[in-house]
Every structure is written in structure tokens, then in C-alpha cells.
Design an enzyme around this catalytic site. Structure first.
Site, PDB file in Angstrom:
ATOM      1  N   ASN A 122     -15.187 -39.408   2.763  1.00 34.94           N
ATOM      2  CA  ASN A 122     -15.149 -40.445   4.077  1.00 34.94           C
ATOM      3  C   ASN A 122     -13.836 -40.586   4.413  1.00 34.94           C
ATOM      4  O   ASN A 122     -12.694 -40.373   3.700  1.00 34.94           O
ATOM      5  CB  ASN A 122     -16.146 -41.512   3.547  1.00 34.94           C
ATOM      6  CG  ASN A 122     -15.265 -42.903   3.122  1.00 34.94           C
ATOM      7  OD1 ASN A 122     -13.853 -42.455   2.617  1.00 34.94           O
ATOM      8  ND2 ASN A 122     -16.033 -43.859   3.016  1.00 34.94           N
ATOM      9  N   CYS A 155     -21.163 -42.072   6.985  1.00 31.40           N
ATOM     10  CA  CYS A 155     -21.393 -43.535   6.766  1.00 31.40           C
ATOM     11  C   CYS A 155     -20.974 -44.169   8.271  1.00 31.40           C
ATOM     12  O   CYS A 155     -21.120 -45.428   8.222  1.00 31.40           O
ATOM     13  CB  CYS A 155     -20.251 -43.874   5.829  1.00 31.40           C
ATOM     14  SG  CYS A 155     -18.719 -43.223   6.292  1.00 31.40           S
TER      15      CYS A 155
END
Ligand SMILES: Cc1cc2nc3c(=O)[nH]c(=O)nc-3n(C[C@H](O)[C@H](O)[C@H](O)COP(=O)(O)O)c2cc1C
Length: 379
Positions: A122, A155
């Protein structure tokens, strides 16, 4: 088939491991012979299936159950070594030579094998100073880094961290080995210029996540901590490191004790959640790794021992606590007293990597975007 066409493909703990089969198709389509070595996470999470990998490659697949000697043999038999996807944790293991597989890979690198990593993580893990240091060290040692690309992440964030497209990865490897340019070979140069691009987000939901982690220290007395937190009025949830999971009941009992503030019952404790199942919680499907850092909560580490500090500075993942340390988009906080117990260089390095300090837990409320006064009730 040239020596370089024999590939050892190491698949590590990023969810991008779900793209392993298409990657193998690309590599085999280009005439390569691929042997896969899986680390624990992609197999445990079922992101890839051993049988499918065997069918796709026509070769045995090595997993956590196989010996390092067998893996070493596979790696040394290859001319080209790919770590795709390369997780933040695995890149750290590699540059710090901290696991047997990492040692085997480094020895193959030193023997002249051609190495490529395709990082996948991420935005916040990618931008963490420790991850940046690790990638720079891997590159300095001779690894060619392909990506990460910039874009939309699972995400919901936008930025660098996405694994490069598998077709591009296969093409970039071929181009590099034939001495041709390829755009994916320069993604890393772009990605390291502005790795995070954003500063930690000040949380505004008034919650703090207390991370009870300590690599080797004995379980500390947390009664005072729980009491102090209740008095601040800030709502606290807790994460227990795996070695402290056995203290879950004790912690929950403390949290559930009635707490009185200014003659009124304090609600904060009843609302608290204790996360303790970590990596293998089937109910939560591991999504805390994404959801908790996503929730922009302050991460408060009240206890840090030297071993934990080293893991933080090395950019290791592998437990919920460490993955959250790397991936948190909200500030990470400890107490000034906690840092005083660490070697000065370690403490200074943690601060340099963004660790904030408070002199008392009451100060946690001040770090929220909309601070409430200590002692007030949560909304
Ligand atoms: C659902 C889920 C997705 C994850 N995705 C990533 C990721 O994309 N990149 C990463 O570096 N770590 C990711 N992690 C954390 C790693 O899996 C964890 O650090 C693991 O220990 C890495 O294993 P390895 O060292 O074998 O690669 C994820 C964890 C979970 C539970």
C-alpha cells in the site's frame, strides 16, 4: 535455452500474489522455464494454489515446508531470480539477511545471478522511510527494481505501491537482459522521488489504537495505562502482539472494569476492542491489515524494547503490529520515557522515521485533528 531463461520465482506476502499465474503465462510464453518458491503468507492466505502453480510451470513448487537446502538448489540452478510480488517485509528480510531464504538469495546474488524485484504494497508501506531505505539497499546490491506503479490501490488510496503490470514485468526483464530500454525499468526512479506524497493524516474520530508489542520484554503491568487512558476520555482499542496473546483475558478484564471520572461512569472502556488474532483470523480475513491503518487512528506504542525498535527501523512486517507500523497513515506515537530507555541512536532514528512523542498519555487527545479536553466523554 540460455542460462537466463531458467527462472526462480519467489512469491512473497503481498495480495498481488494473485497475479502469479498470469505472470507465469507471460514468462513461459517468452520461452522461460519457471520454478516457484512460495513464502508463508501467500500460501496461508490462499492467494495462490500450489497445485495450480505446479500445473502452470510443470515444475515442483517449494513452500515453507521444504528445506532451505532445496530452495538454495532451485535458486542456484536458475540464471534469473525474480521476487514478484516483493512485500515490504520480504525486502527487509533480504537486505538485512534475516531469514534463511534471504541468506540463500543473497548468496545467489553474490554468485552473479540476475535479480529483479517487483514491489507491491500500500501507498503508506511504500512511502515508509524504512521501506525506501531497504529498496535503495537492494538496488545498491545489484537488484533491478521494477515498479511500483502509481495508481488506485485495493485500499482506496491513490499513489505509488501497486505492482507493475505482469506483462510489463516480463517485458522489462527481457529488455534488461537484452540491453534494451523499457519504460517499466524506470518506474522505480519515479516512485522513489515522491514515495508518499502526503503527510500523516490527523485523525478526527477521537480513537487511539494502543499497540501492545514488545519482542522480548516481559508482559508489562498495563493497569495504570488502561486507567490513564480512561481518564483522558479518548476511546482506546488495543492490538496484542502474538507473544502477548495469552494476556488477552487479563487485558479485557481490566478494560471492562467500571471506571469513574468526576463521579460519572466512563463509557470508554466498554467500547474498546482487543485485536489479538492477527494474521490468521478467518473471520476477519486479514482485512485489519488494511482497515485499521485506513481508519486513520493514532497508533500509540506505550512500550518499545530494543528488539522491536530494530524491527521497526528495519521495516519488517509479518505481525499485525509491525504491518500497521509500516502502513499507518495517522501519526505513530510513543512516550518520551519509552524512548529514553532505548539507545540514543535508536531513539533518534525512530524519531527521524516519523515517531512522535508525548510526555503523558493525557497528551494523546492533543494529537487528534479536533482535540477534546482531557477527562471529557467521547462523542
Ligand atoms: C489481506 C492482506 C494483504 C496484504 N497485502 C500486502 C501487500 O500488498 N504488500 C505487503 O508488503 N504486505 C502486505 N500484507 C502484509 C504481509 O502479508 C505481511 O507482512 C507478511 O508477513 C509478509 O510475508 P513475507 O515476508 O513472506 O512476504 C498484507 C497482509 C494481509 C493480511
Amino acid at each position: 535455452m540460455s542460462e537466463n531463461d531458467k527462472i526462480a520465482l519467489i512469491v512473497t506476502g503481498s495480495i498481488a500474489a494473485i497475479k502469479t499465474l498470469p505472470l507465469i503465462d507471460e514468462l513461459r510464453g517468452a520461452g522461460r522455464d519457471v520454478s516457484v518458491i512460495l513464502t508463508r503468507a501467500p500460501q496461508e492466505w490462499d492467494w495462490v494454489k500450489v497445485d495450480e502453480l505446479k500445473d502452470a510451470t510443470g515444475n515442483p513448487v517449494l513452500t515453507e515446508d521444504d528445506s532451505t537446502a532445496a530452495k538454495e538448489k532451485t535458486i542456484l540452478a536458475a540464471g534469473t531470480v525474480l521476487v514478484v510480488p516483493a512485500s515490504a517485509d520480504f525486502i527487509s528480510q533480504f537486505v538485512h539477511e534475516s531469514t534463511p531464504l534471504a541468506c540463500a538469495l543473497l548468496s545467489a546474488l553474490r554468485k552473479g545471478r540476475d535479480f529483479f524485484f517487483a514491489p507491491a504494497m500500500n501507498v503508506w508501506m511504500w512511502g515508509h522511510p524504512a521501506t525506501q531505505r531497504n529498496c535503495a539497499a537492494a538496488e545498491g546490491a545489484g537488484v533491478k527494481i521494477i515498479g511500483p506503479a502509481c495508481g488506485h490501490m485495493a485500499c482506496g488510496d491513490e499513489g505509488y505501491g501497486r505492482m507493475a503490470d505482469v506483462k510489463e514485468i516480463a517485458e522489462a526483464i527481457a529488455a534488461s537482459q537484452e540491453g534494451r530500454p523499457h519504460q517499466a525499468l524506470s518506474y522505480y526512479d519515479d516512485a522513489k522521488k515522491d514515495p508518499r506524497g502526503v503527510i500523516p493524516v490527523r485523525p478526527d474520530d477521537g480513537r487511539v489504537l494502543v499497540v501492545l508489542a514488545g519482542e522480548t520484554m516481559p508482559w508489562p503491568s498495563v493497569k495504570e495505562l488502561v486507567n490513564d487512558l480512561s481518564r483522558t476520555g479518548i476511546a482506546a482499542d488495543y492490538v496484542l502482539d502474538p507473544n502477548w496473546t495469552k494476556h488477552k483475558d487479563e487485558l479485557e478484564a481490566l478494560i471492562n472494569e467500571k471506571c469513574m471520572v468526576n463521579g460519572q461512569e466512563c463509557q470508554t472502556r466498554e467500547e474498546s476492542v482487543v485485536y489479538y488474532k492477527h494474521f490468521q483470523d478467518p473471520d476477519l480475513e486479514g482485512m485489519e491489515h488494511i482497515k485499521i491503518p485506513e481508519s486513520k487512528r493514532l497508533l500509540f506504542f506505550p512500550f518499545i524494547d530494543d528488539e522491536l525498535a530494530v524491527r521497526m527501523l528495519q521495516g519488517r512486517g509479518g505481525t499485525l503490529c509491525l504491518d500497521m507500523y509500516l502502513a499507518s497513515k495517522a501519526p505513530i506515537v510513543t512516550t518520551a520515557e519509552c524512548l529514553r530507555h532505548l539507545a540514543p541512536f535508536t531513539a533518534a532514528s525512530l524519531r527521524k522515521d516519523g515517531m512522535e512523542t508525548i510526555d503523558h498519555v493525557g497528551r494523546l487527545v492533543c494529537l487528534n485533528a479536533h482535540p477534546r479536553s482531557p477527562g471529557s466523554q467521547p462523542h
